[in-house]
Design a protein around this motif. Structure first.
Motif, short mmCIF file in Angstrom:
data_model
loop_
_atom_site.label_atom_id
_atom_site.label_comp_id
_atom_site.label_asym_id
_atom_site.label_seq_id
_atom_site.Cartn_x
_atom_site.Cartn_y
_atom_site.Cartn_z
N MET A 169 3.47 11.24 0.03
CA MET A 169 2.90 9.99 0.52
C MET A 169 3.45 9.64 1.90
O MET A 169 2.72 9.15 2.77
N GLN A 224 0.63 9.20 4.54
CA GLN A 224 0.41 7.81 4.95
C GLN A 224 1.08 7.49 6.29
O GLN A 224 0.65 6.58 6.99
N HIS A 225 2.11 8.24 6.63
CA HIS A 225 2.90 7.84 7.79
C HIS A 225 3.04 8.95 8.84
O HIS A 225 2.58 8.81 9.96
N ASP A 245 0.82 -1.22 0.00
CA ASP A 245 0.00 0.00 0.00
C ASP A 245 0.85 1.27 0.00
O ASP A 245 0.33 2.36 0.15
N ALA A 246 2.17 1.13 -0.16
CA ALA A 246 3.03 2.33 -0.12
C ALA A 246 3.52 2.75 -1.50
O ALA A 246 4.35 3.64 -1.61
#
Lengths: 366, 138
Positions: free
Chosen positions: A86, A90-91, A71-72
């Motif tokens: 991202m 995402q993180h 998913d990365a």
């Protein structure tokens, strides 16, 4: 399976310091703006040193493409870990990451055999970190990548970056050409200590052309993945027994992605022989485990998952709760989410130490 | 049990996986041919959103050189550590005795049935001639 403890609410309020984030180059040309013209031409004409049969591939097929979280991958087809946006969305944002340490691996020059190219690549990797990651995102901190097998260039690179608060440690290959404690590398350790920068030792995917075990290449990725443990054990024991920590008494070492649960047993084993073997190594002034306690820090990922999660608590009690650093390994497939990584409830002071306090101490974060 | 209308069936492609928020819960909703499946969107192993994963199969073997691809397109593989879950039950393939992610009833219903209620359509309007995917949550 052992049940994980959901600490979402507590962790959501807690700011996280993540000690292992891997930025990736968007393409092979990504470093070109940071390389001298002659090295760009070298890249185009010759490429880098070839270490294995499959150029541009990892030696072992990973269970996911290139060993990355499925998913990365950015939608535009660029490599996982190559998009700052991202990484943020995402993180850093959802996990409340206050500070993230970048560890630049592939293509950074640590494993390059051509000495001048290795030095140029390391310098480019550091300039690239500043321009494309550290400047646009102040939550990130860099690691000074050095070409350890060209020690004079490595020292010059450390001196060039020393005092730049955006860089918080020195990153060198964990599979250098000689053993990690060899005197060849001591000038690097002295320069790092002089600059008050820890040394970061993290496994390298390309293995620098060297087999990952003492008896050669394993047959399966399943084993290759676990060779990080004996690899890290060799680093720790070699740094201690070669006398590096007597020669550079203020050196700090962060063992990242090498595991930690084996550390107490290694210390016990080395101490066991200290009295009888000591005359062979008179440069050691104290028991090996004492050097471990004074000089080493240990990152959590990949976390052990014993049948009873509390076994990990015992291990950390033996090591000391002041020495464990949370690390995610984003964007690699074996990423550890801070909300799920411990399979037992942490006391508030333990949580504070592992998710931030210990990194603040080691890296001097306010 | 509350019936939630999620989306028009036509808006989903075969093998499409979506993360949806229903009643504060993260749901992984996926379509395989004409069937829909809904699982809690959190891997019980390491916490990943399963909706970031891939549809997969199982491979069974009785010995070296012998293998069969089974349960084609009926497993969902976690995007991180690769744990696999049966899309029909949420049961883990690696650790079936003690690990499963919760599964919810998902089905398609035509709009004419749906407008009779009771249901909750939070973000879409239901039309009589349409066909909709619905998820029942306790």
């Amino acid at each position: 399976m052992n049940k994980q403890i959901r600490e979402t609410d507590a962790a959501a309020q807690l700011k996280i310091i993540d000690c292992d984030i891997h930025p990736a180059q968007k393409s092979r040309e990504a470093f070109f703006p940071y390389l001298e013209k002659r090295w760009v031409e070298h890249f185009k004409s010759f490429g880098t040193s070839i270490r294995q049969g499959l150029v541009g591939q990892l030696a072992y097929p990973r269970m996911t493409a290139n060993g990355m979280r499925v998913d990365a991958r950015p939608d535009d087809g660029t490599p996982a870990g190559s998009s700052l946006e991202m990484l943020q969305s995402q993180h850093l944002d959802p996990l409340n990451v206050e500070i993230g340490n970048l560890i630049t691996l592939g293509g950074s020059g640590m494993e390059e055999r051509n000495p001048d190219l290795a030095a140029a690549m390391a310098r480019a990797a550091n300039d690239w970190q500043v321009a494309e990651w550290l400047e646009p995102e102040p939550r990130l901190r860099g690691g000074i990548v050095v070409s350890q097998d060209v020690p004079e260039a490595a020292v010059a690179e450390i001196e060039r970056r020393a005092g730049d608060k955006r860089f918080v440690q020195v990153v060198m290959s964990s599979r250098p050409n000689e053993t990690i404690g060899a005197r060849k590398y001591w000038p690097i350790y002295r320069a790092a200590a002089e600059a008050n920068l820890p040394i970061c030792l993290h496994p390298v995917g390309y293995s620098a052309g060297k087999p990952s075990t003492g008896t050669g290449w394993p047959s399966f990725y399943f084993q290759e993945h676990y060779t990080f443990v004996p690899g890290a054990q060799a680093l720790v024991s070699n740094l201690i027994i070669e006398g590096v920590l007597e020669a550079v008494p203020n050196l700090k070492v962060a063992i990242i992605e090498g595991g930690f649960s084996w550390a107490p047993a290694l210390g016990w084993r080395m101490d066991n022989h200290f009295d009888t073997f000591h005359k062979e190594v008179p440069h050691l002034k104290q028991k090996p485990s004492e050097y471990m306690k004074q000089h080493f820090w240990w990152a959590t990922q990949p976390m052990e998952e014993p049948p009873n999660g509390r076994y990990v608590e015992d291990v950390i009690n033996w090591i000391g709760w002041d020495r464990i650093l949370y690390s995610s390994d984003y964007p690699h497939w074996d990423f550890d989410d801070p909300n799920f990584v411990f399979r037992f409830p942490l006391k508030p002071e333990q949580r504070e130490a592992v998710y931030g306090g210990n990194a603040r101490t080691l890296y001097g974060y306010k | 049990m509350t019936r939630h209308v999620i989306a028009p069936v036509d808006s989903f492609a075969h093998r499409e996986i979506r993360h949806i928020e229903v009643d504060g819960k993260g749901i992984c909703l996926l379509r395989l041919n004409d069937e829909f499946f809904a699982l809690a969107d959190r891997c019980p192993h390491g916490g990943a959103r399963l909706s970031g994963g891939r549809i997969s199969n199982t491979v069974e073997s009785d010995g070296p050189g012998d293998y069969r691809v089974c349960r084609q397109e009926e497993m969902l593989k976690c995007p991180w550590h690769g744990w696999e879950y049966d899309v029909r039950t949420g049961q883990s393939w690696s650790d079936p005795k003690s690990t499963r992610t919760r599964s919810f009833a998902a089905e398609t219903i035509n709009g004419a049935e749906l407008v009779k209620g009771p249901y909750i359509a939070e973000t879409i309007s239901v039309e009589v001639e349409g066909s909709y995917v619905v998820v029942d949550l306790p």
